[in-house]
Design an enzyme around this catalytic site. Sequence first.
Site, mmCIF file in Angstrom:
data_model
loop_
_atom_site.group_PDB
_atom_site.id
_atom_site.type_symbol
_atom_site.label_atom_id
_atom_site.label_comp_id
_atom_site.label_asym_id
_atom_site.label_seq_id
_atom_site.Cartn_x
_atom_site.Cartn_y
_atom_site.Cartn_z
ATOM 1 N N SER A 183 -13.361 34.741 18.605
ATOM 2 C CA SER A 183 -12.506 34.404 17.463
ATOM 3 C C SER A 183 -11.040 34.309 17.900
ATOM 4 O O SER A 183 -10.726 33.480 18.755
ATOM 5 C CB SER A 183 -12.739 35.440 16.360
ATOM 6 O OG SER A 183 -12.213 34.975 15.152
ATOM 7 N N ASP A 219 -21.297 30.240 10.338
ATOM 8 C CA ASP A 219 -20.101 31.101 10.380
ATOM 9 C C ASP A 219 -19.185 30.716 9.217
ATOM 10 O O ASP A 219 -18.717 29.568 9.151
ATOM 11 C CB ASP A 219 -19.434 30.857 11.748
ATOM 12 C CG ASP A 219 -18.165 31.651 11.970
ATOM 13 O OD1 ASP A 219 -17.517 32.049 10.995
ATOM 14 O OD2 ASP A 219 -17.820 31.837 13.157
ATOM 15 N N HIS A 253 -20.399 35.034 12.150
ATOM 16 C CA HIS A 253 -19.241 35.348 13.001
ATOM 17 C C HIS A 253 -19.325 36.764 13.581
ATOM 18 O O HIS A 253 -18.406 37.199 14.261
ATOM 19 C CB HIS A 253 -17.986 35.213 12.125
ATOM 20 C CG HIS A 253 -16.698 35.041 12.874
ATOM 21 N ND1 HIS A 253 -16.371 33.887 13.546
ATOM 22 C CD2 HIS A 253 -15.640 35.876 13.049
ATOM 23 C CE1 HIS A 253 -15.169 34.015 14.090
ATOM 24 N NE2 HIS A 253 -14.703 35.216 13.817
HETATM 25 N N1 LIG Z 1 -13.647 40.211 7.006
HETATM 26 C C1 LIG Z 1 -13.029 40.807 8.138
HETATM 27 C C2 LIG Z 1 -12.314 39.699 8.883
HETATM 28 C C3 LIG Z 1 -12.059 40.124 10.257
HETATM 29 C C4 LIG Z 1 -13.185 39.792 11.171
HETATM 30 O O1 LIG Z 1 -14.247 39.232 10.837
HETATM 31 N N2 LIG Z 1 -12.953 40.155 12.384
HETATM 32 C C5 LIG Z 1 -13.885 39.810 13.430
HETATM 33 C C6 LIG Z 1 -13.090 39.070 14.501
HETATM 34 S S1 LIG Z 1 -12.238 37.691 13.780
HETATM 35 C C7 LIG Z 1 -14.498 41.059 14.034
HETATM 36 O O2 LIG Z 1 -14.923 41.025 15.168
HETATM 37 N N3 LIG Z 1 -14.543 42.158 13.271
HETATM 38 C C8 LIG Z 1 -14.953 43.445 13.798
HETATM 39 C C9 LIG Z 1 -16.423 43.712 13.868
HETATM 40 O O3 LIG Z 1 -17.244 42.937 13.345
HETATM 41 O O4 LIG Z 1 -16.774 44.740 14.501
HETATM 42 C C10 LIG Z 1 -12.054 41.870 7.677
HETATM 43 O O5 LIG Z 1 -11.419 41.641 6.634
HETATM 44 O O6 LIG Z 1 -11.940 42.896 8.347
#
Ligand SMILES: N[C@@H](CCC(=O)N[C@@H](CS)C(=O)NCC(=O)O)C(=O)O
Length: 296
Positions: free
Chosen positions: A162, A239, A273
């Site tokens: 990402s 995604d 995602h």
């Molecule tokens: N919906 C999430 C958006 C952020 C998100 O999806 N982050 C991704 C990278 S863009 C991620 O890897 N999140 C941490 C995880 O899933 O462990 C939020 O508000 O925290």
Amino acid sequence: MNSSYNHSLSVNSQLTQKSVNRCFDGEQHYYSHQSTSTKTSMTFSIYLPDEALAGRRCPALLYLSGLTCNADNVTHKAHFQQKCSELGMIFIAPDTSPRSSDNDAVPNDERYFVGQGASYYVDATQAPWADNFNMQSYIVDELYDLLRAEFPIDSIGITGHSMGGHGALLLGFKFPGKFVSVSALSPVCAASESAWGQAAFIEYFGDDTSQWAQADAAKMIEKVGQQYASILVDQGAADNFLAEGQLQTPKLQDACAKAKQPLTLRYQAGHDHSYYFIQTVINDHIEHHWRMAQLS
Ligand SMILES: N[C@@H](CCC(=O)N[C@@H](CS)C(=O)NCC(=O)O)C(=O)O
């Protein structure tokens, strides 16, 4: 698996070792250190296969994480350790940004795509960000040199997810002499044309669009042309951030076509995602970087 092991790795006083866990034929380590680029303490995780623990030089893969993440997300959820153990590959996961609970010491923003947990792996030029948000320098100069000095690293490849996929593509093409291979998972391909990136870049660079262009992965690839024999990109076809326009994947395809940069872009049906997706494709990425390291 080895029934016994002995290792000779020791690090100097620049690094504070936070934890060590045996994992497959290797060890998962965490370190913190004081960064001159961000003027904060920074933490990273590093997986060291037994070859590296015995002092033999191994190829390394630097993984840049996405928004809201720190070193833990990929280390705990991507399941890269077994493949790295089998191939003899070092895997490094830095934090995404400088951090402090004191927002006077390190600026923050209530939007998760700006501020602590973001950074876009660029050097900000605008107040209040420019003092600490120097993640480009942190990754390609400070951490890069520190890793090479402290661990038996042969060559370094770069990947990420990402916002970290944007970082891998951007830094891989801006500093091709530093990396032997590039890949990305669900990357933000054209940050200057996504709402997430635009919200961050106006904060970090103001309205100077020449700086925005310098921080856009697709524009960087188009500008510098082919640098690698091939790059691998995986994208979940289901995604939600792709559908929202945050990732701009076709812009990467256009840029690679114009740059004559061979690109393997795979849309993975049904995948989103999340780290469930990353777990599904991470071994292919480790193998891609391992193969490229053998050729370098
Ligand atoms: N919906 C999430 C958006 C952020 C998100 O999806 N982050 C991704 C990278 S863009 C991620 O890897 N999140 C941490 C995880 O899933 O462990 C939020 O508000 O925290």
